[in-house]
Design a protein around this motif. Structure first.
Motif, PDB file in Angstrom:
ATOM      1  N   ARG A  33      -8.170  31.420  32.539  1.00 44.88           N
ATOM      2  CA  ARG A  33      -6.988  30.789  31.970  1.00 44.88           C
ATOM      3  C   ARG A  33      -7.158  29.278  31.807  1.00 44.88           C
ATOM      4  NH1 ARG A  33      -1.488  32.587  31.912  1.00 44.88           N
ATOM      5  NH2 ARG A  33      -0.035  30.882  31.507  1.00 44.88           N
ATOM      6  N   GLY A  34      -6.951  28.799  30.585  1.00 38.93           N
ATOM      7  CA  GLY A  34      -6.907  27.376  30.310  1.00 38.93           C
ATOM      8  C   GLY A  34      -5.470  26.924  30.147  1.00 38.93           C
ATOM      9  N   THR A  35      -5.280  25.627  29.903  1.00 36.65           N
ATOM     10  CA  THR A  35      -3.940  25.090  29.708  1.00 36.65           C
ATOM     11  C   THR A  35      -3.880  24.337  28.389  1.00 36.65           C
ATOM     12  OG1 THR A  35      -4.461  23.056  30.924  1.00 36.65           O
ATOM     13  CG2 THR A  35      -3.523  24.891  32.183  1.00 36.65           C
ATOM     14  N   GLU A  52       9.330  15.278  30.577  1.00 36.34           N
ATOM     15  CA  GLU A  52       7.896  15.261  30.843  1.00 36.34           C
ATOM     16  C   GLU A  52       7.216  16.223  29.876  1.00 36.34           C
ATOM     17  OE1 GLU A  52       5.867  15.093  35.005  1.00 36.34           O
ATOM     18  OE2 GLU A  52       6.122  17.218  34.522  1.00 36.34           O
ATOM     19  N   LEU A  53       5.961  15.955  29.550  1.00 35.69           N
ATOM     20  CA  LEU A  53       5.203  16.917  28.762  1.00 35.69           C
ATOM     21  C   LEU A  53       5.277  18.295  29.406  1.00 35.69           C
ATOM     22  CD1 LEU A  53       1.930  14.983  27.801  1.00 35.69           C
ATOM     23  CD2 LEU A  53       3.623  15.892  26.209  1.00 35.69           C
ATOM     24  N   ALA A  54       5.473  19.313  28.587  1.00 32.95           N
ATOM     25  CA  ALA A  54       5.598  20.679  29.097  1.00 32.95           C
ATOM     26  C   ALA A  54       4.401  21.503  28.640  1.00 32.95           C
ATOM     27  CB  ALA A  54       6.889  21.318  28.587  1.00 32.95           C
ATOM     28  N   GLU A  55       3.921  22.345  29.532  1.00 28.41           N
ATOM     29  CA  GLU A  55       2.776  23.191  29.198  1.00 28.41           C
ATOM     30  C   GLU A  55       3.167  24.217  28.149  1.00 28.41           C
ATOM     31  OE1 GLU A  55      -0.326  26.316  31.344  1.00 28.41           O
ATOM     32  OE2 GLU A  55       0.834  24.913  32.577  1.00 28.41           O
ATOM     33  N   ALA A  56       2.291  24.400  27.181  1.00 29.99           N
ATOM     34  CA  ALA A  56       2.456  25.431  26.163  1.00 29.99           C
ATOM     35  C   ALA A  56       1.539  26.606  26.484  1.00 29.99           C
ATOM     36  CB  ALA A  56       2.139  24.869  24.782  1.00 29.99           C
ATOM     37  N   GLN A 140      -5.658  36.995  23.212  1.00 29.91           N
ATOM     38  CA  GLN A 140      -4.329  37.133  23.797  1.00 29.91           C
ATOM     39  C   GLN A 140      -3.554  35.818  23.792  1.00 29.91           C
ATOM     40  OE1 GLN A 140      -5.969  38.466  27.567  1.00 29.91           O
ATOM     41  NE2 GLN A 140      -5.476  36.518  28.556  1.00 29.91           N
ATOM     42  N   LEU A 141      -2.239  35.953  23.780  1.00 33.80           N
ATOM     43  CA  LEU A 141      -1.296  34.882  24.093  1.00 33.80           C
ATOM     44  C   LEU A 141      -0.550  35.320  25.345  1.00 33.80           C
ATOM     45  CD1 LEU A 141       0.463  33.781  20.754  1.00 33.80           C
ATOM     46  CD2 LEU A 141      -1.199  32.490  22.087  1.00 33.80           C
ATOM     47  N   ASP A 142      -0.661  34.536  26.402  1.00 35.30           N
ATOM     48  CA  ASP A 142      -0.080  34.936  27.681  1.00 35.30           C
ATOM     49  C   ASP A 142       0.954  33.910  28.124  1.00 35.30           C
ATOM     50  OD1 ASP A 142       0.544  35.839  30.166  1.00 35.30           O
ATOM     51  OD2 ASP A 142      -1.469  35.623  31.010  1.00 35.30           O
ATOM     52  N   PRO A 143       2.250  34.194  27.979  1.00 40.39           N
ATOM     53  CA  PRO A 143       3.274  33.228  28.380  1.00 40.39           C
ATOM     54  C   PRO A 143       3.591  33.238  29.868  1.00 40.39           C
ATOM     55  CG  PRO A 143       4.317  35.169  27.472  1.00 40.39           C
ATOM     56  CD  PRO A 143       2.828  35.396  27.353  1.00 40.39           C
ATOM     57  N   GLN A 144       3.023  34.177  30.601  1.00 37.54           N
ATOM     58  CA  GLN A 144       3.339  34.267  32.023  1.00 37.54           C
ATOM     59  C   GLN A 144       2.877  33.004  32.750  1.00 37.54           C
ATOM     60  OE1 GLN A 144       2.857  38.402  33.736  1.00 37.54           O
ATOM     61  NE2 GLN A 144       1.648  38.627  31.890  1.00 37.54           N
ATOM     62  N   GLY A 145       3.774  32.440  33.545  1.00 37.12           N
ATOM     63  CA  GLY A 145       3.471  31.224  34.280  1.00 37.12           C
ATOM     64  C   GLY A 145       3.888  29.956  33.566  1.00 37.12           C
ATOM     65  N   ILE A 146       4.259  30.067  32.276  1.00 41.12           N
ATOM     66  CA  ILE A 146       4.744  28.906  31.542  1.00 41.12           C
ATOM     67  C   ILE A 146       6.216  28.692  31.892  1.00 41.12           C
ATOM     68  CG2 ILE A 146       5.087  27.876  29.268  1.00 41.12           C
ATOM     69  CD1 ILE A 146       2.174  28.311  29.975  1.00 41.12           C
ATOM     70  N   VAL A 147       6.566  27.464  32.282  1.00 37.80           N
ATOM     71  CA  VAL A 147       7.936  27.177  32.700  1.00 37.80           C
ATOM     72  C   VAL A 147       8.848  27.118  31.474  1.00 37.80           C
ATOM     73  CG1 VAL A 147       9.440  25.521  33.868  1.00 37.80           C
ATOM     74  CG2 VAL A 147       7.118  25.920  34.711  1.00 37.80           C
ATOM     75  N   GLY A 148       9.984  27.789  31.539  1.00 36.36           N
ATOM     76  CA  GLY A 148      10.941  27.828  30.436  1.00 36.36           C
ATOM     77  C   GLY A 148      11.411  29.243  30.207  1.00 36.36           C
ATOM     78  N   GLN A 149      11.824  29.508  28.978  1.00 37.80           N
ATOM     79  CA  GLN A 149      12.298  30.855  28.681  1.00 37.80           C
ATOM     80  C   GLN A 149      11.940  31.252  27.257  1.00 37.80           C
ATOM     81  OE1 GLN A 149      16.552  30.998  29.047  1.00 37.80           O
ATOM     82  NE2 GLN A 149      16.912  29.338  27.602  1.00 37.80           N
ATOM     83  N   THR A 175      11.453  25.160  26.415  1.00 36.45           N
ATOM     84  CA  THR A 175      10.982  24.534  27.644  1.00 36.45           C
ATOM     85  C   THR A 175      12.104  24.401  28.663  1.00 36.45           C
ATOM     86  OG1 THR A 175      11.432  22.289  26.852  1.00 36.45           O
ATOM     87  CG2 THR A 175       9.266  23.223  26.353  1.00 36.45           C
ATOM     88  N   ARG A 176      11.742  24.047  29.872  1.00 33.99           N
ATOM     89  CA  ARG A 176      12.711  23.882  30.956  1.00 33.99           C
ATOM     90  C   ARG A 176      13.722  22.792  30.600  1.00 33.99           C
ATOM     91  NH1 ARG A 176      13.416  21.258  36.125  1.00 33.99           N
ATOM     92  NH2 ARG A 176      14.016  22.746  37.742  1.00 33.99           N
ATOM     93  N   GLY A 177      14.991  23.115  30.757  1.00 29.58           N
ATOM     94  CA  GLY A 177      16.040  22.168  30.414  1.00 29.58           C
ATOM     95  C   GLY A 177      16.392  22.159  28.950  1.00 29.58           C
ATOM     96  N   ALA A 178      15.752  23.039  28.170  1.00 27.68           N
ATOM     97  CA  ALA A 178      16.023  23.161  26.730  1.00 27.68           C
ATOM     98  C   ALA A 178      15.815  21.838  26.000  1.00 27.68           C
ATOM     99  CB  ALA A 178      17.443  23.680  26.493  1.00 27.68           C
ATOM    100  N   LEU A 179      14.851  21.023  26.460  1.00 30.60           N
ATOM    101  CA  LEU A 179      14.585  19.759  25.772  1.00 30.60           C
ATOM    102  C   LEU A 179      13.873  19.968  24.450  1.00 30.60           C
ATOM    103  CD1 LEU A 179      13.526  17.179  28.519  1.00 30.60           C
ATOM    104  CD2 LEU A 179      15.742  17.544  27.440  1.00 30.60           C
TER     105      LEU A 179
END
Length: 687
Positions: A33-35, A52-56, A140-149, A175-179
């Motif tokens: 897994r990369g980021t 803050e920058l959010a992980e994609a 693959q695209l794996d969203p598991q572990g990415i913060v947000g919804q 992203t977290r906080g819907a920013l």
């Protein structure tokens, strides 16, 4: 250009692969897994509570199975062989082996972020085996572990009745906080013999991995190639970023891997024409200059909606991905003559968010434009809570720095529309802010309650760099108004002429702040010489000489300190002290900033202070390049002919014979820069 070979362990810091719009951290085994980070994608930091920058999602995730045993489940069965980073084109090549029982899969992978298609990351993996086996390769695209919804997930051809032969999976994430949001999509293709089946998952919960598998009857000697096209689009630039990502991923298949790779290499070849050549400095310094050039241009792009942060997109947490004064004072000038389109994007960010700067001035009780100390998605102040008053009143030197960058681009480009539509509103707004910010006293106009750029003195009065640069901006605003046929307020001239500068009575030199006792015994990165370079603020020759003499006499207190050491080297060179200039670079610049490749290699060795830290502090890298392109050659941009921009004698660090740049870009034309030590002026020659 060299191809740098990196022999790393599995637990070392992942390689930074980027195009300025997207930044990846690619592990030594790229199938692990990369980021990913995307310019303009931010969320609320769970640690700091601020933007803050959010992980994609990682756009080119992959996996591999031999006879049903997956690499992701058995990383202990992987043997790392080699990684090679080709600086000439931004390609990261990885070689590793995965062994299950007696079967070994040899994998050679190449990944890059496209400079011509900025949303795209492309990866090609070639697999060979030593024995017959059932081989499965998976994109693959794996969203598991990415913060947000999750907002939406689409598998083209599933129950949503969305048909696509060129895209395999689509994701829309908040992203977290819907920013902010981002869209992601990928497409995968297989080339080779033995394909038994191709399948995608079309079942399960909404957070399941989007995947495409190719089941293969593999035989020794055969090549099995998996190609992946991943697209990431920030919601900041499209209201339906997932569909836009889908369009780009589909288009990538039409372009083909070969075409995207060819175009990317051509774009990098053009960027390398702005390479700084250090004649006589030695191979190590040339390697470091090349690394600085590579990492800077990997972190800037004309597509960027939100400028560039001090660490680019190399990490999420450091400075939170906010835009500081570093952008206009380090990254911008180093890019201006080598990648003017990317430099323009940094200014477009400020222009787009001028209403926020105007509101920020009003919130602080001033008029005009007050650019925030830390700027984010909306251009509002986003300093973390623990910065205290830093984001309110004291740290305001960023404001004239932004105006200075607009002035520089205006001179470098000669673009009359830019001058009228973008430079004038900024210089006018900053001039109004300065006039509302100063306090008139018997000594002239003063600026009280400020913090300098090294933050060593808080809430001081009359910070020399700020006052001097504000006076310069007021004068430039007057000249620009007159050039546009406007009548500037007389107050602009008055404040500029009577701006107070703190001169020490004992030395005759500028102090960092008025009454700064430390100035008498210790130099530092906040020294007043920033007025001379890079800001070229006019002061009397007497004060300038006294300031340089005094500060350089204190060089022993500053050697080995990292920030601004490249600029200190320029000041030492202009004072005629070549050995000291070289010493500043050797003991300050090189260890901290300009050896990112070596820091990457050595990062996990015992005792290394950079263990577990990123080497890609773009501000420091860019500061060195700016010193080489504009500082040592003595270039000052103005409205005159570019061939006349060299204003100072060429004095280079000890041992350096010349600085040459094949191609700098100005006024829509190309020029060669040749600065030979001892010349009265550097040569800027039209091509």
């Amino acid at each position: 250009m060299k191809t740098h070979v990196m022999r790393t362990r599995l637990d070392e810091h992942p390689a930074y692969v980027a195009n300025g719009f997207i930044g990846l951290r690619v592990p030594a085994i790229p199938f692990l897994r990369g980021t990913a980070l995307v310019n303009g994608v931010c969320g609320v930091s769970p640690e700091k509570g601020c933007e803050e920058l959010a992980e994609a999602v990682y756009p080119v995730g992959a996996d591999l199975a031999i006879n049903g045993t997956w690499l992701s489940a058995r990383p202990d069965c992987v043997r790392f062989v080699e990684q090679r980073y080709d600086f000439s084109c931004g390609e990261l090549h990885s070689i590793f082996e995965f062994t299950v029982d007696t079967v070994t899969a040899h994998v050679e992978s190449v990944v890059f972020c496209s400079r011509t298609q900025p949303t795209l990351t492309v990866q090609e993996s070639t697999v060979t085996v030593n024995r017959p086996c059932a081989l499965t390769v998976q994109a693959q695209l794996d969203p598991q572990g990415i913060v947000g919804q999750l907002r939406r997930i689409v598998r083209p051809g599933d129950a949503a009745n969305i048909q696509s032969h060129d895209c395999d999976g689509i994701l829309w994430w908040e992203t977290r906080g819907a920013l902010s949001t981002f869209g992601a999509a990928y497409s995968a293709e297989y080339e080779g013999d033995g394909l038994v089946a191709r399948r995608r998952n079309d079942y399960g919960h909404e957070e399941d991995i989007l995947l495409t598998q190719f089941a293969i009857e593999a035989r020794p000697g055969a090549r099995h190639v998996l190609r992946q096209y991943g697209s990431l689009v920030p919601g900041e630039m499209n209201s339906e970023p997932h569909w836009q990502a889908h369009r780009f991923a589909s288009y990538a298949r039409l372009l083909t891997f070969a075409k995207i790779r060819e175009d990317n290499r051509a774009a990098w070849a053009e960027l390398w024409k702005g390479r700084v050549r250090l004649i006589g400095a030695g191979e190590r310094w040339q390697d470091m200059a090349d690394a600085a050039h590579f990492y800077l241009h990997s972190s800037i792009h004309r597509a960027n909606p939100c400028s560039v942060a001090p660490f680019g997109l190399s990490q999420r947490c450091a400075y939170s991905g906010h835009v500081f004064w570093d952008t206009e004072s380090f990254m911008f000038p180093a890019s201006l003559l080598t990648a003017p389109d990317a430099a323009r994007a940094m200014l477009d960010y400020r222009t787009r968010l001028l209403p926020a700067a105007r509101d920020n001035a009003r919130l602080n009780g001033y008029s005009g434009l007050q650019f925030p100390w830390q700027s984010g998605l909306t251009g509002c102040e986003v300093s973390p809570y623990y910065c205290g008053a830093g984001g309110a009143m004291p740290e305001q030197f960023v404001i004239p720095c932004v105006a200075f960058a607009f002035m520089q681009y205006m001179h470098a480009s000669g673009d009359d529309l830019f001058r009228r539509q973008q430079a004038w509103p900024v210089l006018e707004g900053v001039a109004e802010w300065i006039c509302s910010r100063v306090r008139e006293t018997a000594r002239g106009y003063e600026i009280h309650n400020v913090t300098g750029n090294d933050e060593s003195v808080h809430n001081g009065n009359n910070h020399a760099m700020t006052n001097g640069l504000c006076a310069r901006i007021l004068r430039e605003a007057v000249l620009l108004a007159e050039a546009l046929g406007l009548t500037p307020p007389e107050r602009w001239r008055t404040v500029a002429a009577r701006m107070f500068l703190p001169v020490n009575a004992q030395t005759g030199a500028l102090e960092k702040h008025e009454g700064d006792a430390e100035h008498l015994t210790k130099a530092g990165p906040d020294s007043a010489e920033l007025q001379f370079f890079p800001f070229e603020s006019p002061v009397s020759q007497t004060i300038a000489q006294a300031t340089l003499k005094h500060q350089l006499s204190l060089a022993h207190t500053y050697l080995g300190m990292p920030m601004h050491s490249s600029y200190f080297a320029v000041w030492a060179a202009r004072a005629g002290n070549r050995p000291l200039a070289r010493e500043f670079l050797e003991k300050g610049t090189a260890p901290r900033f300009i050896d990112p490749f070596m820091q990457f290699i050595e990062s996990s060795k015992p005792g290394n202070p950079w263990a577990n830290r990123t080497p890609t502090f773009i501000s420091g890298l860019a500061g060195f390049l700016n010193a080489c392109i504009m500082g040592f050659p003595g270039i000052t941009l103005d409205s005159g002919d570019p061939v006349q921009w060299a204003k100072h004698a060429v004095i280079l660090p000890d041992g350096w014979e010349a600085i040459e740049v094949e191609c700098i870009r100005a006024r829509g034309a190309r020029y060669a820069l040749i600065a030979r030590h001892g010349d009265a002026r550097a040569r800027i020659q039209a091509q």
